[in-house]
Design a protein around this motif. Structure first.
Motif, PDB file in Angstrom:
ATOM      1  N   GLU A  59       1.337  -1.247   0.133  1.00 54.92           N
ATOM      2  CA  GLU A  59       0.147   0.046   0.359  1.00 54.92           C
ATOM      3  C   GLU A  59       1.172   1.544  -0.094  1.00 54.92           C
ATOM      4  O   GLU A  59       2.135   1.112   0.407  1.00 54.92           O
ATOM      5  N   THR A 217       5.890  -1.819   0.030  1.00 50.89           N
ATOM      6  CA  THR A 217       4.968  -0.670   0.943  1.00 50.89           C
ATOM      7  C   THR A 217       5.588   0.657   1.267  1.00 50.89           C
ATOM      8  O   THR A 217       6.584   0.451   1.554  1.00 50.89           O
ATOM      9  N   ASP A 233      -2.829   5.659  -1.692  1.00 52.21           N
ATOM     10  CA  ASP A 233      -3.957   4.256  -1.821  1.00 52.21           C
ATOM     11  C   ASP A 233      -4.904   4.803  -0.698  1.00 52.21           C
ATOM     12  O   ASP A 233      -6.167   5.157  -0.765  1.00 52.21           O
ATOM     13  N   ARG A 234      -4.492   5.468   0.297  1.00 54.23           N
ATOM     14  CA  ARG A 234      -4.843   5.961   1.364  1.00 54.23           C
ATOM     15  C   ARG A 234      -4.070   7.193   1.960  1.00 54.23           C
ATOM     16  O   ARG A 234      -2.719   7.660   1.562  1.00 54.23           O
ATOM     17  N   SER A 248      -8.888   7.397   1.859  1.00 53.97           N
ATOM     18  CA  SER A 248      -9.286   7.681   0.025  1.00 53.97           C
ATOM     19  C   SER A 248      -8.383   8.937   0.587  1.00 53.97           C
ATOM     20  O   SER A 248      -9.280  10.307   1.061  1.00 53.97           O
TER      21      SER A 248
END
Length: 387
Positions: A59, A217, A233-234, A248
Motif C-alpha cells: 500500500e 509498502t 492509496d490512502r 481515500s
C-alpha cells in the motif's frame, strides 16, 4: 565511509536511446508497517502523540499535514533514526522499536529518500546508487546499479558526478539509490518539494510507477493535498502529532471529519450560526448539526466550487431550490478558473465562488447563485480553525 570504485563501462556511456525500452525494477516482498500508540517527545511537548496506523503490504500511504505536525518525526521513527518515547513499531508483526527492543536501521529492510536527495558529491552517480549494495560482490552491485539507472533513464551518466545533474535528474538518482536494495518498506520525506511545478508532476508519475513495479509498502510525507491525492492509496492527515483522519482521497474530500480536514482539501466559505433543535437555519435551508447542543455555535462550510453563478435574467432552472440573488463585488481571473466575490441575499459576508473560466461576468453585475444543501458541511465552532 566506504567508497566504491568501478571501472568505466561502455554501457554507461551509451545512455538510453530514443524509443528504447527501459528495464523494469526488481520486485520486493512487501511488508506490513504498523505504528502502535507511538509517542515521541522532545522535552514536555510530544512531536508524535499516541499515534496508531497500519499500512498494508504494497500500500502507498501519504502522510499529510502542515509543517511541524510530526510527519517527518514519524518517518524517522519508522526508519530507526529516532527511538520512540512510547508505543511500538512493527514490520510484518515483528517489533523493530519498543520498550524492550530496538532494531538498527540497516537491519529493518527500510529504504529512505530524503527531501534534499542527500547525494554524495565525491561519488559518481553509479557509486551513489550502489552505496546501499555494499553487502554484494562488487560486480553484482555494479550490475544492479546500472540496471536501476537504466530504469530511470540515467545510465549514460553513471561515471559522472551529481553536480552536473538537474534537480529532476538528482531526484531520479536518489530514488534509484533508495529502491535498488529492494526494501520491503519505502519511506519518502517530501521528495518533490524542491522541483518546479511541471517537473514535479512528471516525477510524481514516474516515482509512483517505480513503486508499483517494486511493490514496496510506501509512506510518503507531504504537505500538498493534491500531491497526496495523486499518489496515495490512502491519506493519513496529521495535526499536532496526532492522526485526525485516514481514508481515500474521495472519502476525505466528501466526508471530512473536522473543519481542519475540509480546509485542507478545498477552498471553503465559513460562517458561524446558532444551533436550535439540532439544526442551523441558513439561507439555503435548515441543515442538521448532529451532536451540537442548542444555543451553541456551528460553522457552516460551503465550498467555493460548490456554488454555481449565472447572470440574473437567465432562463435556466435551478436544480436545488430557488436560486439566491446576488451582486458581483469583485472578479479575479485565475487561468482555468474565475473567482468571484459575491454579495448574496441572506449572508452577512460575501461568498467566494470559483467556476471554470468562460464568458466573464462583470464586476457590479446582478447574478443568481445556486447552492446544493447536500454539499454543505457543518462543524462545531469550537473546532480549532488554525492550521
Amino acid at each position: 565511509m566506504a567508497k566504491w570504485f568501478f571501472g568505466k563501462s561502455s554501457k554507461a556511456d551509451a545512455g538510453v536511446l530514443p524509443g528504447a525500452r527501459m528495464a523494469r525494477a526488481g520486485a520486493t516482498v512487501a511488508a506490513k508497517l504498523t505504528f502502535d500508540a507511538v509517542t515521541k517527545a522532545y522535552g514536555e511537548r510530544p512531536a508524535v502523540d499516541g499515534l496508531s496506523l497500519e499500512i498494508a503490504p504494497g500500500e502507498v500511504v501519504c502522510l499529510l499535514g502542515p509543517s511541524g505536525c510530526g510527519k517527518t518525526t514519524l518517518l524517522r521513527l519508522a526508519v530507526g533514526v529516532e527511538r520512540p518515547s512510547g508505543g511500538r513499531i512493527l514490520i510484518n508483526d515483528r517489533e523493530v522499536a519498543g520498550a524492550g527492543r530496538f532494531v538498527q536501521p540497516e537491519d529493518r529492510g527500510v529504504g529512505l529518500m530524503f527531501q534534499d536527495f542527500a547525494l554524495f558529491p565525491h561519488l559518481t552517480i553509479l557509486e551513489n546508487v550502489a552505496f546501499g549494495l555494499r553487502a554484494l560482490p562488487r560486480e553484482d552491485a555494479r550490475r544492479e546499479a546500472l540496471l536501476i539507472l537504466s530504469r530511470v533513464g540515467l545510465e549514460r551518466y553513471a561515471e559522472q558526478y551529481p553536480h552536473i545533474l538537474s534537480g529532476g535528474q538528482q531526484q531520479r538518482v536518489a530514488l534509484a539509490r533508495a529502491i535498488v536494495p529492494r526494501p520491503a518498506v519505502m519511506l519518502m520525506d517530501e521528495p518533490f518539494s524542491g522541483l518546479d511545478v511541471q517537473l514535479r508532476d512528471a516525477m510524481q508519475e514516474e516515482t509512483l510507477a517505480l513503486i508499483r513495479e517494486t511493490r514496496a509498502t510506501s509512506m510518503i510525507v507531504t504537505h500538498h493535498p493534491e500531491e497526496a491525492m495523486r499518489l496515495g492509496d490512502r491519506i493519513a492527515v496529521m495535526r499536532a502529532g496526532r492522526l485526525v483522519q485516514t481514508g481515500s482521497a474521495e472519502e476525505l474530500y466528501r466526508r471530512p471529519a473536522a473543519l481542519f480536514v475540509a480546509r485542507l482539501f478545498s477552498e471553503i466559505n465559513e460562517m458561524e450560526m446558532q444551533v436550535a433543535g439540532g439544526r442551523i437555519a441558513t439561507p439555503i435551508g435548515a441543515l442538521p448539526a448532529p451532536g451540537l447542543a442548542d444555543g451553541t455555535l456551528a460553522t457552516l462550510c460551503i465550498r467555493e466550487r460548490g456554488i454555481s453563478v449565472v447572470p440574473a435574467g437567465g432562463n435556466g432552472k435551478a436544480a436545488h431550490g430557488a436560486p439566491l440573488k446576488g451582486r458581483v463585488r469583485n472578479a479575479k481571473f485565475l487561468g482555468d478558473a474565475v473567482r468571484y466575490e459575491v454579495v448574496a441575499e441572506g449572508f452577512d459576508a460575501p461568498l467566494n465562488v470559483r467556476v471554470a473560466a468562460g464568458e466573464a461576468i462583470l464586476k457590479g453585475s446582478e447574478v443568481l447563485l445556486e447552492i446544493d444543501p447536500g454539499q454543505a458541511l457543518v462543524f462545531p465552532s469550537h473546532d480549532d480553525k488554525t492550521p
